[in-house]
Design a protein around this motif. Structure first.
Motif, PDB file in Angstrom:
ATOM      1  N   GLY A   1       0.816  -1.213   0.000  1.00  0.00           N
ATOM      2  CA  GLY A   1       0.000   0.000   0.000  1.00  0.00           C
ATOM      3  C   GLY A   1       0.846   1.258   0.000  1.00  0.00           C
ATOM      4  O   GLY A   1       0.534   2.235  -0.703  1.00  0.00           O
ATOM      5  N   LEU A   2       1.929   1.243   0.760  1.00  0.00           N
ATOM      6  CA  LEU A   2       2.801   2.411   0.821  1.00  0.00           C
ATOM      7  C   LEU A   2       3.517   2.638  -0.509  1.00  0.00           C
ATOM      8  O   LEU A   2       3.620   3.777  -0.989  1.00  0.00           O
ATOM      9  N   ALA A   3       3.979   1.558  -1.125  1.00  0.00           N
ATOM     10  CA  ALA A   3       4.626   1.676  -2.435  1.00  0.00           C
ATOM     11  C   ALA A   3       3.648   2.228  -3.470  1.00  0.00           C
ATOM     12  O   ALA A   3       4.004   3.070  -4.312  1.00  0.00           O
ATOM     13  N   GLN A   4       2.407   1.767  -3.414  1.00  0.00           N
ATOM     14  CA  GLN A   4       1.385   2.225  -4.364  1.00  0.00           C
ATOM     15  C   GLN A   4       1.051   3.698  -4.145  1.00  0.00           C
ATOM     16  O   GLN A   4       0.841   4.447  -5.111  1.00  0.00           O
ATOM     17  N   ALA A   5       1.018   4.131  -2.888  1.00  0.00           N
ATOM     18  CA  ALA A   5       0.722   5.535  -2.581  1.00  0.00           C
ATOM     19  C   ALA A   5       1.792   6.451  -3.159  1.00  0.00           C
ATOM     20  O   ALA A   5       1.496   7.508  -3.738  1.00  0.00           O
ATOM     21  N   VAL A   6       3.064   6.067  -3.012  1.00  0.00           N
ATOM     22  CA  VAL A   6       4.165   6.862  -3.565  1.00  0.00           C
ATOM     23  C   VAL A   6       4.110   6.859  -5.092  1.00  0.00           C
ATOM     24  O   VAL A   6       4.377   7.871  -5.745  1.00  0.00           O
ATOM     25  N   LYS A   7       3.745   5.738  -5.659  1.00  0.00           N
ATOM     26  CA  LYS A   7       3.676   5.616  -7.119  1.00  0.00           C
ATOM     27  C   LYS A   7       2.604   6.528  -7.716  1.00  0.00           C
ATOM     28  O   LYS A   7       2.744   7.032  -8.832  1.00  0.00           O
ATOM     29  N   LYS A   8       1.536   6.780  -6.967  1.00  0.00           N
ATOM     30  CA  LYS A   8       0.415   7.571  -7.474  1.00  0.00           C
ATOM     31  C   LYS A   8       0.592   9.076  -7.277  1.00  0.00           C
ATOM     32  O   LYS A   8      -0.094   9.871  -7.923  1.00  0.00           O
ATOM     33  N   ASP A   9       1.491   9.468  -6.368  1.00  0.00           N
ATOM     34  CA  ASP A   9       1.629  10.885  -6.007  1.00  0.00           C
ATOM     35  C   ASP A   9       3.005  11.386  -6.439  1.00  0.00           C
ATOM     36  O   ASP A   9       4.031  10.989  -5.881  1.00  0.00           O
ATOM     37  N   VAL A  10       3.058  12.291  -7.414  1.00  0.00           N
ATOM     38  CA  VAL A  10       4.323  12.755  -7.982  1.00  0.00           C
ATOM     39  C   VAL A  10       5.183  13.502  -6.971  1.00  0.00           C
ATOM     40  O   VAL A  10       6.406  13.610  -7.140  1.00  0.00           O
ATOM     41  N   THR A  11       4.601  14.002  -5.898  1.00  0.00           N
ATOM     42  CA  THR A  11       5.382  14.736  -4.896  1.00  0.00           C
ATOM     43  C   THR A  11       5.613  13.917  -3.628  1.00  0.00           C
ATOM     44  O   THR A  11       5.996  14.452  -2.597  1.00  0.00           O
TER      45      THR A  11
END
Length: 327
Positions: free
Chosen positions: A203-213
């Motif tokens: 979930g954390l990896a996916q969150a970073v992948k979706k948010d450019v900042t």
């Protein structure tokens, strides 16, 4: 008197002679062939805990079952905190632990056998407009501290590059070994980390992948592809400027493949923490025969699967020490 056999009789006698030889040979082989040992190992081993240890534990269980098909496994990931609690509550046989065990947990009977090693790695979105500068300069420990703990650094421009964009911090919502280990890098606890709380390593990896900042942190298995050995698309390891000189030197540039990074962890180039040992946690010394044999397998033949699955082998001396704890 010389007896002459017809061609058909000769063929028949030859066939009979060969048959006798085959039967005799087979009988002798059966006498000499050792009887294979009876596999009397059976039972069910239940496991829960750290996302960091989950992939390699599944692999170990699959390989162990090839040798002992009567042994069954129930394995789930839910974070190190859950696994440790489950083990100490006798809900599972093994808790997958990816953080240090507290004195309170030891008093409750926590008994840890370390099985491999990995590291927590800071991450950012590969589409960040300052990506090139970040990869070239890296981020110092104090800068990470001021992002994740004090909150005094709020913009990516304060770290590297010329583009001003806000830093969106992501952390773990579950009681996680990764979060504890990352916080320990700053001599802090998981509760001290700022950010939007997300459940689990994936979930954390996916969150970073979706948010450019975005900025976050993950275990190795969730930011590298084990087939290509390269980083997964969209999420990139954020290099640590270990010596603090404002750039990533050649001996700090080891994030290209998982093999480069695991080698850096093994040789001490990558700091510890966030590098850490990973262990199986039990309530008291394991006694069930199938459980003891599984642990012994993991620490011996099972070690051949460590490197290819993105983990770091413990030293031979350490493996021997852990093996004694299982006997």
């Amino acid at each position: 008197m010389k007896k002459i056999f017809s061609k058909n009789q000769t063929i028949l006698l030859t066939t009979l002679a060969l048959s006798v030889l085959v039967i005799a040979s087979s009988f002798i082989n059966k006498i000499n062939k050792p009887t294979p040992p009876v596999d009397d190992l059976e039972g069910t081993i239940s496991i829960s805990g750290a996302f960091a240890l989950y992939p390699i534990t599944v692999k170990w269980a699959e390989e162990f079952r090839k040798l002992h098909p009567k042994v069954k496994f129930n394995i789930s990931a839910g974070g190190a905190g859950k696994g440790i609690t489950d083990a100490l509550s006798n809900l599972v046989d093994i808790g997958l632990a990816s953080r240090d065990i507290s004195p309170e947990e030891v008093k409750k009977g926590a008994y840890t056998i370390y099985v491999t090693k990995d590291a927590v790695v800071p991450t950012f979105n590969a589409g960040n407009p300052n990506a090139a500068a970040l990869l070239a300069k890296g981020v110092k420990r104090d800068q990470f501290l001021n992002v994740f703990v004090t909150g005094s650094i709020k913009d990516w421009k304060q770290l590297a590059g010329n583009v001003s964009v806000p830093i969106h911090i992501y952390t773990r919502s579950d009681a996680a070994g990764a979060a504890e280990t990352w916080a320990k890098y700053f001599n802090k606890k998981q509760e001290d980390l700022l950010g939007v709380a997300v459940y689990g390593d994936p979930g954390l990896a996916q969150a970073v992948k979706k948010d450019v900042t975005a900025i976050g942190y993950n275990n190795l298995a969730y930011i590298y592809d084990l087939k290509t050995r390269k980083q997964v698309a969209g999420v990139h390891a954020l290099p640590i400027d270990v010596n603090g000189n404002g750039k990533i030197d050649a001996n700090e540039n080891f994030y290209g493949t998982i093999d480069e990074l695991t080698d850096a962890i093994a040789t001490g180039k990558y700091p510890s923490p966030p590098a850490r040992n990973l262990g199986f946690l039990f309530k008291g010394k394991p006694k069930k025969k199938e459980l003891v044999e599984f642990v012994k397998y993991v620490l011996t033949d099972g070690q051949k699967f460590v490197d290819e699955n993105g983990y770091i082998a413990l030293s031979k001396q350490k493996l021997q020490e852990e093996l004694k704890k299982a006997q």
